[in-house]
Design a protein around this motif. Structure first.
Motif, PDB file in Angstrom:
ATOM      1  N   GLU A  13     141.297  87.682  22.589  1.00  0.00           N
ATOM      2  CA  GLU A  13     140.394  88.684  23.102  1.00  0.00           C
ATOM      3  C   GLU A  13     140.124  88.357  24.463  1.00  0.00           C
ATOM      4  OE1 GLU A  13     136.815  89.015  20.463  1.00  0.00           O
ATOM      5  OE2 GLU A  13     138.058  89.848  19.066  1.00  0.00           O
ATOM      6  N   SER A  14     139.652  87.054  24.815  1.00  0.00           N
ATOM      7  CA  SER A  14     139.561  86.500  26.255  1.00  0.00           C
ATOM      8  C   SER A  14     140.685  86.643  27.190  1.00  0.00           C
ATOM      9  CB  SER A  14     139.142  85.100  26.208  1.00  0.00           C
ATOM     10  OG  SER A  14     137.913  84.851  25.660  1.00  0.00           O
ATOM     11  N   GLU A  15     141.908  86.645  26.556  1.00  0.00           N
ATOM     12  CA  GLU A  15     142.984  86.860  27.426  1.00  0.00           C
ATOM     13  C   GLU A  15     143.351  88.120  27.584  1.00  0.00           C
ATOM     14  OE1 GLU A  15     146.331  84.946  25.219  1.00  0.00           O
ATOM     15  OE2 GLU A  15     145.409  83.134  25.278  1.00  0.00           O
ATOM     16  N   ARG A  16     143.096  88.894  26.707  1.00  0.00           N
ATOM     17  CA  ARG A  16     143.217  90.702  26.822  1.00  0.00           C
ATOM     18  C   ARG A  16     142.121  91.157  27.843  1.00  0.00           C
ATOM     19  NH1 ARG A  16     140.620  92.775  21.892  1.00  0.00           N
ATOM     20  NH2 ARG A  16     138.849  92.750  23.506  1.00  0.00           N
ATOM     21  N   ASP A  17     140.928  90.431  27.714  1.00  0.00           N
ATOM     22  CA  ASP A  17     139.892  90.774  28.616  1.00  0.00           C
ATOM     23  C   ASP A  17     139.985  90.542  30.236  1.00  0.00           C
ATOM     24  OD1 ASP A  17     138.814  92.177  26.377  1.00  0.00           O
ATOM     25  OD2 ASP A  17     137.221  90.776  25.967  1.00  0.00           O
ATOM     26  N   GLY A  18     141.089  89.649  30.261  1.00  0.00           N
ATOM     27  CA  GLY A  18     141.334  89.255  31.868  1.00  0.00           C
ATOM     28  C   GLY A  18     140.276  87.993  32.195  1.00  0.00           C
ATOM     29  N   VAL A  19     139.740  87.284  31.075  1.00  0.00           N
ATOM     30  CA  VAL A  19     138.879  86.142  31.434  1.00  0.00           C
ATOM     31  C   VAL A  19     139.941  85.002  31.979  1.00  0.00           C
ATOM     32  CG1 VAL A  19     137.577  84.382  30.230  1.00  0.00           C
ATOM     33  CG2 VAL A  19     137.427  86.575  29.496  1.00  0.00           C
ATOM     34  N   GLN A  20     139.567  84.403  33.119  1.00  0.00           N
ATOM     35  CA  GLN A  20     140.351  83.440  33.744  1.00  0.00           C
ATOM     36  C   GLN A  20     139.750  81.760  33.292  1.00  0.00           C
ATOM     37  OE1 GLN A  20     139.181  85.355  37.405  1.00  0.00           O
ATOM     38  NE2 GLN A  20     140.943  85.029  38.055  1.00  0.00           N
ATOM     39  N   GLN A  21     138.710  81.813  32.803  1.00  0.00           N
ATOM     40  CA  GLN A  21     138.249  80.412  32.210  1.00  0.00           C
ATOM     41  C   GLN A  21     137.082  80.420  31.062  1.00  0.00           C
ATOM     42  OE1 GLN A  21     138.506  76.871  34.134  1.00  0.00           O
ATOM     43  NE2 GLN A  21     137.998  76.574  31.994  1.00  0.00           N
ATOM     44  N   LEU A  22     137.799  79.543  30.159  1.00  0.00           N
ATOM     45  CA  LEU A  22     136.935  79.385  28.797  1.00  0.00           C
ATOM     46  C   LEU A  22     136.231  78.246  29.024  1.00  0.00           C
ATOM     47  CD1 LEU A  22     139.845  80.311  26.362  1.00  0.00           C
ATOM     48  CD2 LEU A  22     138.319  81.778  27.383  1.00  0.00           C
ATOM     49  N   VAL A  23     135.052  78.594  28.353  1.00  0.00           N
ATOM     50  CA  VAL A  23     133.831  77.585  28.225  1.00  0.00           C
ATOM     51  C   VAL A  23     133.232  77.594  26.784  1.00  0.00           C
ATOM     52  CG1 VAL A  23     131.544  76.918  29.661  1.00  0.00           C
ATOM     53  CG2 VAL A  23     133.441  77.965  30.785  1.00  0.00           C
ATOM     54  N   VAL A  24     133.002  76.253  26.575  1.00  0.00           N
ATOM     55  CA  VAL A  24     132.268  76.165  25.444  1.00  0.00           C
ATOM     56  C   VAL A  24     130.942  75.587  25.727  1.00  0.00           C
ATOM     57  CG1 VAL A  24     134.303  76.036  23.708  1.00  0.00           C
ATOM     58  CG2 VAL A  24     133.433  73.821  24.801  1.00  0.00           C
ATOM     59  N   GLY A  25     130.030  76.162  24.553  1.00  0.00           N
ATOM     60  CA  GLY A  25     128.502  75.420  24.836  1.00  0.00           C
ATOM     61  C   GLY A  25     127.937  75.357  23.311  1.00  0.00           C
ATOM     62  N   ALA A  26     126.979  74.525  23.247  1.00  0.00           N
ATOM     63  CA  ALA A  26     126.443  73.839  21.835  1.00  0.00           C
ATOM     64  C   ALA A  26     124.832  74.029  21.995  1.00  0.00           C
ATOM     65  CB  ALA A  26     126.917  72.662  21.598  1.00  0.00           C
ATOM     66  N   VAL A  27     124.306  74.433  21.036  1.00  0.00           N
ATOM     67  CA  VAL A  27     123.092  74.273  20.499  1.00  0.00           C
ATOM     68  C   VAL A  27     122.976  73.200  19.618  1.00  0.00           C
ATOM     69  CG1 VAL A  27     120.810  75.309  19.493  1.00  0.00           C
ATOM     70  CG2 VAL A  27     122.359  76.703  20.819  1.00  0.00           C
ATOM     71  N   VAL A  28     122.476  72.088  20.156  1.00  0.00           N
ATOM     72  CA  VAL A  28     122.209  70.717  19.529  1.00  0.00           C
ATOM     73  C   VAL A  28     120.734  70.818  19.305  1.00  0.00           C
ATOM     74  CG1 VAL A  28     122.266  68.176  19.710  1.00  0.00           C
ATOM     75  CG2 VAL A  28     124.017  69.506  20.972  1.00  0.00           C
ATOM     76  N   GLN A  29     120.308  70.744  17.953  1.00  0.00           N
ATOM     77  CA  GLN A  29     119.045  70.665  17.537  1.00  0.00           C
ATOM     78  C   GLN A  29     118.707  69.329  16.924  1.00  0.00           C
ATOM     79  OE1 GLN A  29     115.999  70.947  14.509  1.00  0.00           O
ATOM     80  NE2 GLN A  29     117.994  71.177  13.634  1.00  0.00           N
ATOM     81  N   ASN A  30     117.148  68.976  17.074  1.00  0.00           N
ATOM     82  CA  ASN A  30     116.857  67.824  16.295  1.00  0.00           C
ATOM     83  C   ASN A  30     115.382  67.905  16.288  1.00  0.00           C
ATOM     84  OD1 ASN A  30     116.383  64.975  15.540  1.00  0.00           O
ATOM     85  ND2 ASN A  30     115.608  64.797  17.513  1.00  0.00           N
ATOM     86  N   GLY A  31     114.584  68.068  15.106  1.00  0.00           N
ATOM     87  CA  GLY A  31     113.455  68.168  14.626  1.00  0.00           C
ATOM     88  C   GLY A  31     112.741  69.257  15.369  1.00  0.00           C
TER      89      GLY A  31
END
Length: 149
Positions: A13-31
């Motif tokens: 979908e990103s390629e189709r939408d013309g996205v040039q840079q993919l990025v990943v993010g995380a919710v890291v939870q503790n207590g």
């Protein structure tokens, strides 16, 4: 949907939408707290707090990029990738159309946090108003809605 097919669909979908840079993010939870990192003052969007995140390398799978980036940015080891929390688009500092895919992750141990690329970190209560962009607030809102095991 199986995770591998979801990750492939997101990339396609990103390629189709013309996205040039993919990025990943995380919710890291503790207590009941989430890990936020503060960008260096002299960097793009300097001083803001953000989720641990980073660029996907060419031909790298999203899940492998997520594990690598969490390790690089925090020193923490991802034990499990639990839930997909959606994405948001933005223009990078270099002018690239970027899409950040966000996931809830479990880490083997929440300490020590060892930063390489940020000025500070904070474990912030998930139910407080967090000092992040509206896009990250939306991700955290989705995270709050997840059923707790």
């Amino acid at each position: 949907m199986e995770r591998a097919s979801l990750l492939q669909q997101l990339t396609t979908e990103s390629e189709r939408d013309g996205v040039q840079q993919l990025v990943v993010g995380a919710v890291v939870q503790n207590g009941g707290k989430v890990l936020l990192l503060q960008r260096p003052e002299d960097d793009f969007m300097g001083g803001i707090f953000e989720l641990p995140s980073g660029k996907v390398e060419p031909d790298e799978a999203l899940d492998m990029a997520l594990i690598r980036e969490i390790k690089e940015e925090t020193g923490l080891d991802v034990a499990a990738i639990r839930d997909y929390l959606g994405s948001f688009d933005y223009m990078s500092g270099s002018g690239k159309k970027s899409r950040q895919f966000n996931f809830a992750v479990d880490v083997a141990s929440p300490e020590p946090v060892e930063m390489q690329e940020h000025d500070a970190f904070a474990w912030t209560p998930i139910n407080e108003e967090l000092p992040v962009t509206d896009a990250v607030k939306d991700v955290l809102s989705k995270y709050r809605e997840l059923p707790r095991a």
